[in-house]
Design an enzyme around this catalytic site. Structure first.
Site, PDB file in Angstrom:
ATOM      1  N   HIS A  58     -34.646 -38.232  82.250  1.00  0.00           N
ATOM      2  CA  HIS A  58     -33.331 -37.311  81.894  1.00  0.00           C
ATOM      3  C   HIS A  58     -34.451 -36.446  83.586  1.00  0.00           C
ATOM      4  O   HIS A  58     -35.213 -35.767  82.979  1.00  0.00           O
ATOM      5  CB  HIS A  58     -33.345 -36.334  81.996  1.00  0.00           C
ATOM      6  CG  HIS A  58     -31.924 -35.307  82.486  1.00  0.00           C
ATOM      7  ND1 HIS A  58     -31.073 -34.857  81.976  1.00  0.00           N
ATOM      8  CD2 HIS A  58     -31.417 -35.314  83.613  1.00  0.00           C
ATOM      9  CE1 HIS A  58     -30.542 -34.536  82.745  1.00  0.00           C
ATOM     10  NE2 HIS A  58     -30.639 -34.509  83.947  1.00  0.00           N
ATOM     11  N   LYS A  84     -23.753 -51.582  35.141  1.00  0.00           N
ATOM     12  CA  LYS A  84     -22.992 -53.105  35.742  1.00  0.00           C
ATOM     13  C   LYS A  84     -22.865 -52.185  36.576  1.00  0.00           C
ATOM     14  O   LYS A  84     -22.465 -51.519  37.478  1.00  0.00           O
ATOM     15  CB  LYS A  84     -21.607 -52.506  34.868  1.00  0.00           C
ATOM     16  CG  LYS A  84     -20.548 -53.806  35.905  1.00  0.00           C
ATOM     17  CD  LYS A  84     -18.978 -53.838  35.335  1.00  0.00           C
ATOM     18  CE  LYS A  84     -18.990 -54.834  35.767  1.00  0.00           C
ATOM     19  NZ  LYS A  84     -18.360 -55.806  36.925  1.00  0.00           N
ATOM     20  N   GLY A 125       8.118 -33.890  55.263  1.00  0.00           N
ATOM     21  CA  GLY A 125       7.440 -34.801  53.022  1.00  0.00           C
ATOM     22  C   GLY A 125       8.629 -34.076  52.685  1.00  0.00           C
ATOM     23  O   GLY A 125       8.159 -34.036  51.419  1.00  0.00           O
ATOM     24  N   GLU A 143     -20.311 -48.556  38.002  1.00  0.00           N
ATOM     25  CA  GLU A 143     -18.978 -49.311  38.127  1.00  0.00           C
ATOM     26  C   GLU A 143     -18.705 -49.365  36.341  1.00  0.00           C
ATOM     27  O   GLU A 143     -17.475 -49.587  36.281  1.00  0.00           O
ATOM     28  CB  GLU A 143     -19.880 -50.555  38.474  1.00  0.00           C
ATOM     29  CG  GLU A 143     -18.645 -51.260  39.498  1.00  0.00           C
ATOM     30  CD  GLU A 143     -18.533 -52.580  39.387  1.00  0.00           C
ATOM     31  OE1 GLU A 143     -16.799 -53.309  39.729  1.00  0.00           O
ATOM     32  OE2 GLU A 143     -19.473 -53.659  39.319  1.00  0.00           O
ATOM     33  N   ASP A 146      10.871 -26.030  63.690  1.00  0.00           N
ATOM     34  CA  ASP A 146      11.405 -26.839  61.901  1.00  0.00           C
ATOM     35  C   ASP A 146      12.364 -27.127  61.753  1.00  0.00           C
ATOM     36  O   ASP A 146      13.157 -26.254  62.550  1.00  0.00           O
ATOM     37  CB  ASP A 146      10.799 -26.354  61.042  1.00  0.00           C
ATOM     38  CG  ASP A 146      10.803 -26.552  59.630  1.00  0.00           C
ATOM     39  OD1 ASP A 146      11.238 -27.561  59.939  1.00  0.00           O
ATOM     40  OD2 ASP A 146      10.546 -25.458  59.070  1.00  0.00           O
ATOM     41  N   LYS A 199      12.605 -32.084  53.827  1.00  0.00           N
ATOM     42  CA  LYS A 199      13.793 -32.093  54.131  1.00  0.00           C
ATOM     43  C   LYS A 199      13.781 -32.586  55.313  1.00  0.00           C
ATOM     44  O   LYS A 199      15.284 -33.376  56.037  1.00  0.00           O
ATOM     45  CB  LYS A 199      14.858 -31.141  53.082  1.00  0.00           C
ATOM     46  CG  LYS A 199      15.073 -30.731  52.421  1.00  0.00           C
ATOM     47  CD  LYS A 199      15.409 -29.719  51.583  1.00  0.00           C
ATOM     48  CE  LYS A 199      14.779 -28.028  52.098  1.00  0.00           C
ATOM     49  NZ  LYS A 199      16.671 -27.165  51.814  1.00  0.00           N
TER      50      LYS A 199
END
Length: 843
Positions: free
Chosen positions: A339, A546, A180, A692, A144, A182
């Site tokens: 098989h 809808k 994300g 919807e 890190d 510093k």
């Protein structure tokens, strides 16, 4: 969506309830909880391999992250609450204060559940649980790089290159991740031969060595007083009791930044910065996963067991380079192999999550529904095994000959831990006999060596069952063993019967000559205006659900049927299963409705319908129709027996329609029941059903062909927008030779001729591989020298390919920016049923 809204969803066969989807988690950008969940669902394919098998520590912001001036405080959570779904995998860690059960995010559904809990940050150690449930040795080492005061990402990148060069001398490859926050994280893959203490000690010595060589730049001590003007190499996160933010995890900062895997070339960029969620999704869609090299080199993965049981030098079986697998393009594949080992048996393999889930079936697939055969689950196999035939040498695992008995593609109706229902398409003339519906039911044990029953289901053309409304806005056929009967309409809110996937195998194609004996369709559908619930106050309105599909006018006569899309294209031949409309319509009529494709829970799914919309070749249509059947949902009538009825009030036309259409087995057509209750209640019900939204119609309104009228209002729960494609950006990385993102717009006031094409943003996510190929083929003939947009940001002009604004598509978006650009857009698909002149901005 209301703050307390709930939505029951299914993610890869797991059912979970999502709540407060409109709660703003990142006030600075407006990113909601629903968008957080969407991010984790979309990033799952590349994130899951990096966190699978590891205990997850969550950092939760139940009230959102707040603002830069007034941040909210999170809390860490380790132990898994008792109310967690039973399907979330658990791992036990021993602590001084007792044992704790941690969640293990080994699948997309678990990531979505974590996001539902407002777990914005996902932290994991560098080790995984082994097969016995105990912590294994670490499979990666992490550094890190944390900038002290006066330092930034540029200095972290400089240190990263020094670490890379040092570990390269040890035969290790390092990959960078901008944290994300510093700094930068560096990961290297390990072979699992060293303990956490040993790895931590090595990392510490490497950090000390670099500090000795570059004392002015690097510090390895954790003392904060020594960090000013230097970059800390934090080696301590290799301790077995510590965790690191997982690659691709969001961060709980004012902006939705992400721990984003990067390339070394990017670290050379003077403008290097942290990336936000939408950028990361687009990058992955365009260029793939930079961390794949680390994932592939780390031990573990779903194919680890397969690889551990075989040697490339001893068996001809395929040996994949990665233990994590990779999904094939197109429909999921299946194979049944004969098989001839110590005893003859058959192996059933189904593509799932990039591998072939496998069962040994001693007696093979049952020949009828009267018997069940034992199936024993075995280890996952690589996708390459779907085409394997050969002889496994004596002395090797599975020794004997392997031949393909039948193979093809399949569609999933249900996939759960204890029950799987699929429709398989075997080879034409093959031993399966073509299309077969199978069920696997677990009876004992879990995972490998668990016992299942393999059942061949009866052919069910359509046997509607009354089912729970919350799960079925459009009714769904459940597997039943009774003989098919004539269907009756289901009058539950939003419920309607559906044809099973199996019945679509025997669809009637209808002859072209029969189809076109019906008259032409010269009208166009009446269109609704965007509205809000407040616009309905003080008036009576008829409410309909809808549907998320394709608008269509259907002319039905005694001799055939003709289907016309909203923009006047004859699409009759594309939906052969609707050729039997005359069998359910009393007399001749011109009808208005929506063609939909249903998901596993019986809800209209536009993404699923996309697989049918652009097909024109009969053979391809018939093949895809088998796994993606459609239904026609009717809601209005324009003519009856050659007489126009458009001037009749809506309430009378609706009554006529109900009397015209009767349900019949095997014909996927119906008149759905209307929505009931107040507009607010119906809208909430629509939300609960996963639809919807609503369409509100004035009961006394006439039908106005081709007109957009405020007599019909559409109330949408999700924000979607039709757009006109004006250009695209060329792909890079894994999308080289393809489209990187689409540049889309909306006609200004007065249409394209008057208002021009107003830029609405860049869309780079939501595409399937086949769709990218189709889009490129459709756009290349439209290429032109100049931009069709009124104005485009300079960043998007640089590598743009401009096209004539003729193709219409649809996007889903979080919101509009103040400049009219879509925020977090996601591609839903082309809309060949619509023209640019019909595109208007939704509000």
């Amino acid at each position: 969506m209301a703050e307390g809204a709930r939505q029951l969803v299914e993610v890869d066969g797991r059912r979970l309830r999502l709540t407060n989807l409109d709660k703003v988690m990142y006030p600075e950008t407006g990113m909601t909880k629903g968008e957080v969940i969407s991010y984790y669902a979309e990033i799952a394919p590349v994130m899951v391999p990096l966190v699978a098998g590891r205990p997850v520590t969550r950092k939760r912001w139940v009230h959102g992250v707040g603002t830069a001036d007034a941040p909210e405080h999170p809390f860490f959570e380790k132990n898994l609450a008792e109310h967690a779904p039973e399907w979330v995998r658990r791992g036990i860690q021993h602590h001084s204060d007792g044992d704790k059960a941690y969640p293990i995010a080994g699948d997309r559904a678990t990531l979505v559940w974590l996001a539902q809990q407002a777990s914005l940050e996902v932290h994991v150690p560098q080790w995984r649980f082994d097969a016995t449930g105990k912590p294994a040795n670490p499979d990666r080492m992490v550094f890190d790089l944390d900038p002290g005061e006066g330092m930034g990402l540029a200095e972290c990148a400089e240190v990263a290159r020094l670490v890379r060069d040092l570990v390269a001398g040890m035969g290790l490859e390092a990959m960078p991740v901008t944290s994300g926050s510093k700094g930068i994280h560096l990961y290297t893959a390990l072979d699992g031969s060293q303990t956490s203490d040993q790895v931590s000690a090595v990392a510490h010595e490497l950090a000390r060595a670099l500090e000795a060589d570059h004392p002015e730049l690097i510090v390895s001590s954790m003392r904060k007083s020594l960090r000013t003007g230097r970059v800390l190499i934090d080696w301590s996160q290799n301790n077995g009791k510590k965790t690191t933010i997982a690659p691709y995890s969001l961060r709980g900062r004012p902006w939705p930044t992400v721990a984003a895997p990067r390339t070394w070339e990017e670290l050379e960029d003077a403008g290097l910065r942290q990336l936000e969620a939408s950028e990361v999704l687009e990058r992955v869609a365009v260029a793939g996963d930079p961390m794949r090299a680390i994932t592939d080199a780390s031990h573990g993965g779903p194919l680890a067991q397969y690889l551990s049981m075989r040697s490339a030098s001893a068996t001809p079986e395929p040996m994949p380079a990665s233990a994590w697998g990779a999904a094939s393009a197109g429909e999921p594949r299946f194979v049944i192999q004969e098989h001839r080992a110590r005893r003859l048996h058959f192996d059933l393999r189904l593509e799932r999550d990039g591998v072939l889930k496998s069962w040994a079936v001693p007696k093979g697939v049952p020949e009828s529904s009267g018997t069940n055969h034992l199936a024993v689950q075995t280890e996952d196999h690589p996708m390459e095994y779907a085409s394997f035939e050969g002889t496994i040498p004596k002395g090797e695992y599975g020794a004997g000959s392997m031949t393909i008995w039948d193979s093809g593609t399949y569609a999933t109706e249900k996939w759960r831990d204890d029950e799987i229902i699929i429709d398989v398409d075997g080879q034409p003339g093959g031993p399966l006999g073509g299309a077969v519906r199978l069920a696997l039911i677990r009876t004992d044990g879990q995972g490998e060596k668990s016992s299942w029953l393999l059942h061949r289901m009866k052919d069910q053309s359509a046997h509607p069952e009354r089912v729970e409304e919350a799960r079925n806005p459009v009714g769904r056929v459940e597997p039943v063993e009774a003989e098919p009967v004539e269907a009756e309409p289901v009058e539950a809110p939003g419920a309607a019967t559906s044809v099973s996937a199996g019945s679509a195998r025997s669809i009637s194609t209808g002859s072209t000559s029969s189809v076109h004996r019906v008259g032409p369709i010269t009208q166009r559908p009446m269109l609704a205006t965007p509205g809000t619930p407040g616009m309905l106050a003080g008036e009576d309105w008829a409410l309909e659900w809808k549907w998320d599909g394709i608008r269509v006018l259907a002319r039905v006569g005694a001799d055939g049927v003709r289907l016309l899309s909203r923009n006047g294209i004859d699409i009759t031949s594309r939906y052969p299963e609707l050729a039997d409309l005359p069998a359910v319509v009393r007399g001749e009529a011109l009808l208005d409705g929506e063609i939909v494709a249903l998901d596993a829970d019986g809800r209209p799914d536009f993404g699923r319908l996309q697989r049918r919309m652009n097909l024109t070749k009969l053979r391809e249509i018939e093949r895809v129709a088998a796994s993606v059947p459609v239904r026609l949902l009717l809601f209005d009538v324009l003519e009856v027996d050659g007489r126009p009825v458009v001037d009749e009030p809506y309430r009378e036309r609706r009554a006529r329609l109900a009397g015209l259409v009767r349900m019949k087995r095997g014909v996927p057509v119906e008149v759905p029941a209307p929505a009931t209750g107040s507009p607010d209640e119906a809208l909430e019900e629509s939300r609960r059903l996963g639809l919807e939204g609503l369409v509100a119609k004035r009961p006394d309104s006439r039908y106005r062909p081709g007109a957009r009228s405020s007599d019909w209002l559409k109330l949408k729960l999700t924000l979607t927008q039709e757009v006109v494609i004006g250009g695209y950006r060329r792909g890079i990385g894994t999308r080289t030779g393809r489209i990187r993102s689409l540049l889309v717009g909306i006609p200004g006031d007065g249409g394209l001729e008057v208002g021009g094409l107003e830029y609405a943003g860049r869309v780079g996510s939501g595409f399937g591989e086949r769709e990218l190929d189709r889009l490129l083929a459709a756009l290349q003939p439209l290429e032109q020298a100049g931009s069709p947009f009124v104005q485009v940001p300079a960043a998007d002009v640089r590598d743009a390919v401009w096209v004539r604004p003729e193709l219409v598509g649809e996007i889903e978006l979080g919101d509009w920016t103040s400049t009219g650009v879509a925020r977090h857009p996601r591609w839903r698909g082309l809309r060949p049923d619509k023209s640019p002149a019909e595109v208007v901005r939704e509000t």
